[in-house]
Scaffold this motif. Structure first.
Motif, mmCIF file in Angstrom:
data_model
loop_
_atom_site.group_PDB
_atom_site.id
_atom_site.type_symbol
_atom_site.label_atom_id
_atom_site.label_comp_id
_atom_site.label_asym_id
_atom_site.label_seq_id
_atom_site.Cartn_x
_atom_site.Cartn_y
_atom_site.Cartn_z
ATOM 1 N N PHE A 149 0.350 15.114 -21.580
ATOM 2 C CA PHE A 149 0.885 13.752 -21.679
ATOM 3 C C PHE A 149 2.107 13.732 -20.772
ATOM 4 O O PHE A 149 2.937 14.646 -20.809
ATOM 5 C CB PHE A 149 1.325 13.397 -23.110
ATOM 6 C CG PHE A 149 2.069 12.081 -23.152
ATOM 7 C CD1 PHE A 149 1.375 10.888 -23.226
ATOM 8 C CD2 PHE A 149 3.455 12.043 -23.073
ATOM 9 C CE1 PHE A 149 2.054 9.672 -23.223
ATOM 10 C CE2 PHE A 149 4.134 10.833 -23.068
ATOM 11 C CZ PHE A 149 3.427 9.647 -23.152
ATOM 12 N N ARG A 150 2.232 12.710 -19.947
ATOM 13 C CA ARG A 150 3.399 12.605 -19.074
ATOM 14 C C ARG A 150 3.643 11.142 -18.755
ATOM 15 O O ARG A 150 2.726 10.375 -18.527
ATOM 16 C CB ARG A 150 3.163 13.377 -17.782
ATOM 17 C CG ARG A 150 4.328 13.415 -16.809
ATOM 18 C CD ARG A 150 5.500 14.247 -17.305
ATOM 19 N NE ARG A 150 5.101 15.558 -17.737
ATOM 20 C CZ ARG A 150 5.103 16.657 -16.997
ATOM 21 N NH1 ARG A 150 5.526 16.622 -15.774
ATOM 22 N NH2 ARG A 150 4.696 17.801 -17.502
ATOM 23 N N LEU A 151 4.907 10.775 -18.760
ATOM 24 C CA LEU A 151 5.348 9.453 -18.329
ATOM 25 C C LEU A 151 6.202 9.670 -17.077
ATOM 26 O O LEU A 151 7.112 10.502 -17.089
ATOM 27 C CB LEU A 151 6.179 8.788 -19.419
ATOM 28 C CG LEU A 151 6.823 7.451 -19.059
ATOM 29 C CD1 LEU A 151 6.829 6.526 -20.256
ATOM 30 C CD2 LEU A 151 8.239 7.639 -18.538
ATOM 31 N N LEU A 152 5.883 8.961 -16.006
ATOM 32 C CA LEU A 152 6.666 9.009 -14.780
ATOM 33 C C LEU A 152 7.103 7.597 -14.423
ATOM 34 O O LEU A 152 6.299 6.665 -14.466
ATOM 35 C CB LEU A 152 5.845 9.565 -13.609
ATOM 36 C CG LEU A 152 5.261 10.962 -13.760
ATOM 37 C CD1 LEU A 152 4.407 11.306 -12.537
ATOM 38 C CD2 LEU A 152 6.351 11.994 -13.960
ATOM 39 N N LEU A 153 8.357 7.437 -14.077
ATOM 40 C CA LEU A 153 8.868 6.161 -13.591
ATOM 41 C C LEU A 153 9.146 6.314 -12.105
ATOM 42 O O LEU A 153 9.920 7.188 -11.703
ATOM 43 C CB LEU A 153 10.152 5.756 -14.322
ATOM 44 C CG LEU A 153 10.855 4.505 -13.781
ATOM 45 C CD1 LEU A 153 9.982 3.257 -13.940
ATOM 46 C CD2 LEU A 153 12.205 4.313 -14.469
ATOM 47 N N ILE A 154 8.500 5.480 -11.305
ATOM 48 C CA ILE A 154 8.713 5.456 -9.860
ATOM 49 C C ILE A 154 9.493 4.177 -9.552
ATOM 50 O O ILE A 154 9.065 3.080 -9.908
ATOM 51 C CB ILE A 154 7.371 5.436 -9.092
ATOM 52 C CG1 ILE A 154 6.438 6.559 -9.548
ATOM 53 C CG2 ILE A 154 7.620 5.464 -7.581
ATOM 54 C CD1 ILE A 154 6.940 7.943 -9.336
ATOM 55 N N GLY A 155 10.621 4.320 -8.898
ATOM 56 C CA GLY A 155 11.451 3.169 -8.566
ATOM 57 C C GLY A 155 10.853 2.323 -7.460
ATOM 58 O O GLY A 155 9.908 2.724 -6.781
ATOM 59 N N LYS A 156 11.424 1.156 -7.255
ATOM 60 C CA LYS A 156 10.966 0.268 -6.191
ATOM 61 C C LYS A 156 11.074 0.923 -4.819
ATOM 62 O O LYS A 156 10.350 0.560 -3.907
ATOM 63 C CB LYS A 156 11.751 -1.048 -6.198
ATOM 64 C CG LYS A 156 11.340 -1.988 -7.303
ATOM 65 C CD LYS A 156 12.037 -3.326 -7.157
ATOM 66 C CE LYS A 156 11.549 -4.304 -8.185
ATOM 67 N NZ LYS A 156 12.152 -5.639 -8.000
ATOM 68 N N ASP A 157 11.962 1.903 -4.683
ATOM 69 C CA ASP A 157 12.123 2.604 -3.418
ATOM 70 C C ASP A 157 11.100 3.722 -3.234
ATOM 71 O O ASP A 157 11.098 4.415 -2.222
ATOM 72 C CB ASP A 157 13.537 3.163 -3.287
ATOM 73 C CG ASP A 157 13.876 4.193 -4.358
ATOM 74 O OD1 ASP A 157 13.054 4.442 -5.262
ATOM 75 O OD2 ASP A 157 14.999 4.738 -4.295
ATOM 76 N N GLY A 158 10.205 3.912 -4.226
ATOM 77 C CA GLY A 158 9.156 4.909 -4.114
ATOM 78 C C GLY A 158 9.551 6.306 -4.520
ATOM 79 O O GLY A 158 8.828 7.257 -4.235
ATOM 80 N N THR A 159 10.683 6.467 -5.191
ATOM 81 C CA THR A 159 11.095 7.793 -5.630
ATOM 82 C C THR A 159 10.973 7.927 -7.139
ATOM 83 O O THR A 159 11.071 6.943 -7.876
ATOM 84 C CB THR A 159 12.541 8.132 -5.192
ATOM 85 O OG1 THR A 159 13.438 7.199 -5.768
ATOM 86 C CG2 THR A 159 12.672 8.132 -3.680
ATOM 87 N N LEU A 160 10.780 9.164 -7.573
ATOM 88 C CA LEU A 160 10.651 9.467 -8.989
ATOM 89 C C LEU A 160 12.014 9.346 -9.663
ATOM 90 O O LEU A 160 12.977 9.989 -9.251
ATOM 91 C CB LEU A 160 10.100 10.885 -9.164
ATOM 92 C CG LEU A 160 9.873 11.362 -10.591
ATOM 93 C CD1 LEU A 160 8.794 10.533 -11.266
ATOM 94 C CD2 LEU A 160 9.474 12.835 -10.583
ATOM 95 N N LYS A 161 12.082 8.528 -10.702
ATOM 96 C CA LYS A 161 13.338 8.298 -11.415
ATOM 97 C C LYS A 161 13.370 8.966 -12.781
ATOM 98 O O LYS A 161 14.434 9.272 -13.297
ATOM 99 C CB LYS A 161 13.577 6.794 -11.602
ATOM 100 C CG LYS A 161 13.541 5.984 -10.317
ATOM 101 C CD LYS A 161 14.627 6.387 -9.357
ATOM 102 C CE LYS A 161 14.631 5.475 -8.133
ATOM 103 N NZ LYS A 161 15.645 5.838 -7.172
ATOM 104 N N LEU A 162 12.196 9.163 -13.394
ATOM 105 C CA LEU A 162 12.139 9.740 -14.735
ATOM 106 C C LEU A 162 10.795 10.423 -14.915
ATOM 107 O O LEU A 162 9.764 9.898 -14.492
ATOM 108 C CB LEU A 162 12.302 8.636 -15.794
ATOM 109 C CG LEU A 162 12.140 9.040 -17.258
ATOM 110 C CD1 LEU A 162 13.270 9.958 -17.717
ATOM 111 C CD2 LEU A 162 12.070 7.804 -18.147
ATOM 112 N N SER A 163 10.829 11.590 -15.560
ATOM 113 C CA SER A 163 9.623 12.304 -15.961
ATOM 114 C C SER A 163 9.834 12.777 -17.393
ATOM 115 O O SER A 163 10.857 13.387 -17.694
ATOM 116 C CB SER A 163 9.386 13.499 -15.035
ATOM 117 O OG SER A 163 8.277 14.248 -15.478
#
Length: 133
Positions: free
Chosen positions: A91-105
């Motif tokens: 199980f994994r949650l990833l947040l990708i910002g509008k700039d295309g970078t990973l912000k949260l895992s």
């Protein structure tokens, strides 16, 4: 945390970069308790998701991916799993910002308050809040 969204389905990235924040949800199967909990958390604050331009991409190893509960046609989930080093049983949650970078895992469900606090602290979101009509 700002890690480039390197190789994972570049078409997907291009489609949403500078327009939306992507929330990727990976789970071993649709009945995974963590996935159900995360979906309930997100559903309880749909207005906050919309306000922050969040698009949810759900990826399961044995199912077609979905974007905001609609089939995600043309999304290469195998490549996304590989590029983010996600195992099919994870199980994994990833947040990708509008700039295309990973912000949260996170390997645990995340509350909307944690998610929204993180997003609201980002410079682009600060600018958005100041320039709302």
């Amino acid at each position: 945390m700002s890690i480039p969204f390197a190789h994972a389905d570049e078409d997907l990235l291009e489609r949403y970069t500078w327009q939306n924040r992507l929330l990727l949800l990976f789970a071993p199967h649709a009945d995974d308790s963590r996935l159900r909990e995360q979906q309930e958390i997100l559903a309880s604050n749909a207005a906050g998701l919309t306000e922050r331009d969040i698009v949810i991409l759900r990826l399961l190893p044995d199912s077609e991916p979905s974007i905001d509960n609609q089939p995600a046609i043309g999304v290469d989930s195998t490549r996304i799993y590989r590029d983010f080093a996600i195992e099919p049983g994870d199980f994994r949650l990833l947040l990708i910002g509008k700039d295309g970078t990973l912000k949260l895992s996170s390997d645990l469900p995340v509350t909307t308050s944690r998610l929204f606090d993180l997003i609201d602290s980002m410079p682009m979101r600060q600018w958005e809040m100041q320039n709302q009509d």
